[in-house]
Motif scaffolding. Structure first.
Motif, short mmCIF file in Angstrom:
data_model
loop_
_atom_site.label_atom_id
_atom_site.label_comp_id
_atom_site.label_asym_id
_atom_site.label_seq_id
_atom_site.Cartn_x
_atom_site.Cartn_y
_atom_site.Cartn_z
N UNK A 1 62.76 44.83 48.08
CA UNK A 1 61.46 45.27 47.60
C UNK A 1 60.38 44.51 48.37
N UNK A 2 59.31 45.18 48.70
CA UNK A 2 58.18 44.55 49.38
C UNK A 2 56.90 44.83 48.61
N UNK A 3 56.05 43.83 48.52
CA UNK A 3 54.72 43.96 47.91
C UNK A 3 53.69 43.68 48.99
N UNK A 4 52.50 44.30 48.86
CA UNK A 4 51.54 44.25 49.96
C UNK A 4 50.12 44.41 49.43
N UNK A 5 49.21 43.60 49.96
CA UNK A 5 47.78 43.75 49.67
C UNK A 5 47.02 43.60 50.98
N UNK A 6 45.89 44.30 51.09
CA UNK A 6 45.12 44.30 52.33
C UNK A 6 43.63 44.25 52.02
N UNK A 7 42.89 43.49 52.82
CA UNK A 7 41.43 43.45 52.66
C UNK A 7 40.80 44.68 53.29
N UNK A 8 39.55 44.91 52.94
CA UNK A 8 38.77 45.95 53.60
C UNK A 8 37.36 45.42 53.80
N UNK A 9 36.73 45.87 54.85
CA UNK A 9 35.37 45.42 55.13
C UNK A 9 35.34 44.00 55.66
N UNK A 10 34.14 43.45 55.71
CA UNK A 10 33.94 42.09 56.20
C UNK A 10 33.95 41.12 55.02
N UNK A 11 34.68 40.02 55.19
CA UNK A 11 34.74 38.96 54.18
C UNK A 11 34.34 37.66 54.87
N UNK A 12 33.73 36.75 54.12
CA UNK A 12 33.39 35.44 54.70
C UNK A 12 33.32 34.39 53.60
N UNK A 13 33.47 33.14 54.02
CA UNK A 13 33.28 32.01 53.11
C UNK A 13 32.74 30.82 53.89
N UNK A 14 31.96 30.02 53.21
CA UNK A 14 31.56 28.72 53.77
C UNK A 14 31.91 27.62 52.78
N UNK A 15 32.83 27.92 51.86
CA UNK A 15 33.29 26.94 50.89
C UNK A 15 34.00 25.78 51.59
N UNK A 16 33.88 24.60 51.02
CA UNK A 16 34.58 23.43 51.54
C UNK A 16 35.90 23.18 50.84
N UNK A 17 36.24 24.03 49.86
CA UNK A 17 37.51 23.93 49.16
C UNK A 17 38.10 25.33 49.06
N UNK A 18 39.39 25.40 48.79
CA UNK A 18 40.05 26.69 48.71
C UNK A 18 39.38 27.62 47.71
N UNK A 19 39.10 28.85 48.17
CA UNK A 19 38.62 29.93 47.31
C UNK A 19 39.43 31.17 47.66
N UNK A 20 39.59 32.11 46.71
CA UNK A 20 40.38 33.31 46.99
C UNK A 20 39.77 34.17 48.10
N UNK A 21 40.64 34.75 48.91
CA UNK A 21 40.22 35.76 49.87
C UNK A 21 40.18 37.08 49.11
N UNK A 22 39.02 37.71 48.96
CA UNK A 22 38.92 38.92 48.16
C UNK A 22 39.93 39.99 48.59
N UNK A 23 40.65 40.53 47.62
CA UNK A 23 41.60 41.60 47.86
C UNK A 23 43.01 41.14 48.18
N UNK A 24 43.23 39.83 48.35
CA UNK A 24 44.56 39.36 48.71
C UNK A 24 45.23 38.64 47.55
#
Length: 127
Positions: free
Chosen positions: A1-24
């Motif tokens: 079994x395989x599971x899969x998620x993909x981003x769309x559009x432009x994403x960005x961060x300037x956080x200095x600590x881990x934050x979620x990547x939208x859509x992943x």
């Protein structure tokens, strides 16, 4: 079994600590005694900044970052152009007696802004 998620559009961060990547984000099913091969792939990220810009990416399980990460930085303090730096992280996540949420996370190194403008993916392959 395989599971899969993909981003769309432009994403960005300037956080200095881990934050979620939208859509992943994915939910792994329960499955004691086995594991999932989890792949976070950012095929064309880049970073902007004035102190050797770069990025660190990781994977969380139920909100807790795993102990491994992938990273890139540029060789110049202030790059004249921001080349693309393909970055992939592969980890094994033991399954548990209950479903677990995994997510791709990221942060900018030394105040950098990290940008993805092409699809990035989070995949899990289960036995």
């Amino acid at each position: 079994m395989a599971l899969y998620a993909q981003t769309s559009g432009t994403q960005s961060t300037n956080s200095g600590t881990f934050v979620p990547i939208p859509g992943l984000s994915l939910t792994l099913p329960e499955g004691v005694g086995t594991s999932a091969l989890v792949i976070l792939n950012l095929p064309m990220p880049y970073a902007q900044g004035n102190d050797y810009p770069g990025a660190t990416v990781g994977i969380t399980v139920n909100g807790t970052a795993l102990g491994v990460a992938a990273s890139f930085t540029y060789n110049e303090q202030v790059p004249s152009s921001t080349g693309r730096v393909p970055t992939t992280l592969v980890v094994s996540v033991p399954l548990a007696g209950a479903p677990q949420t995994i997510a791709g996370v990221w942060y900018g190194v030394r105040g950098s802004t990290v940008i993805i403008d092409t699809p990035a993916t989070l995949s899990a392959i289960l036995d």
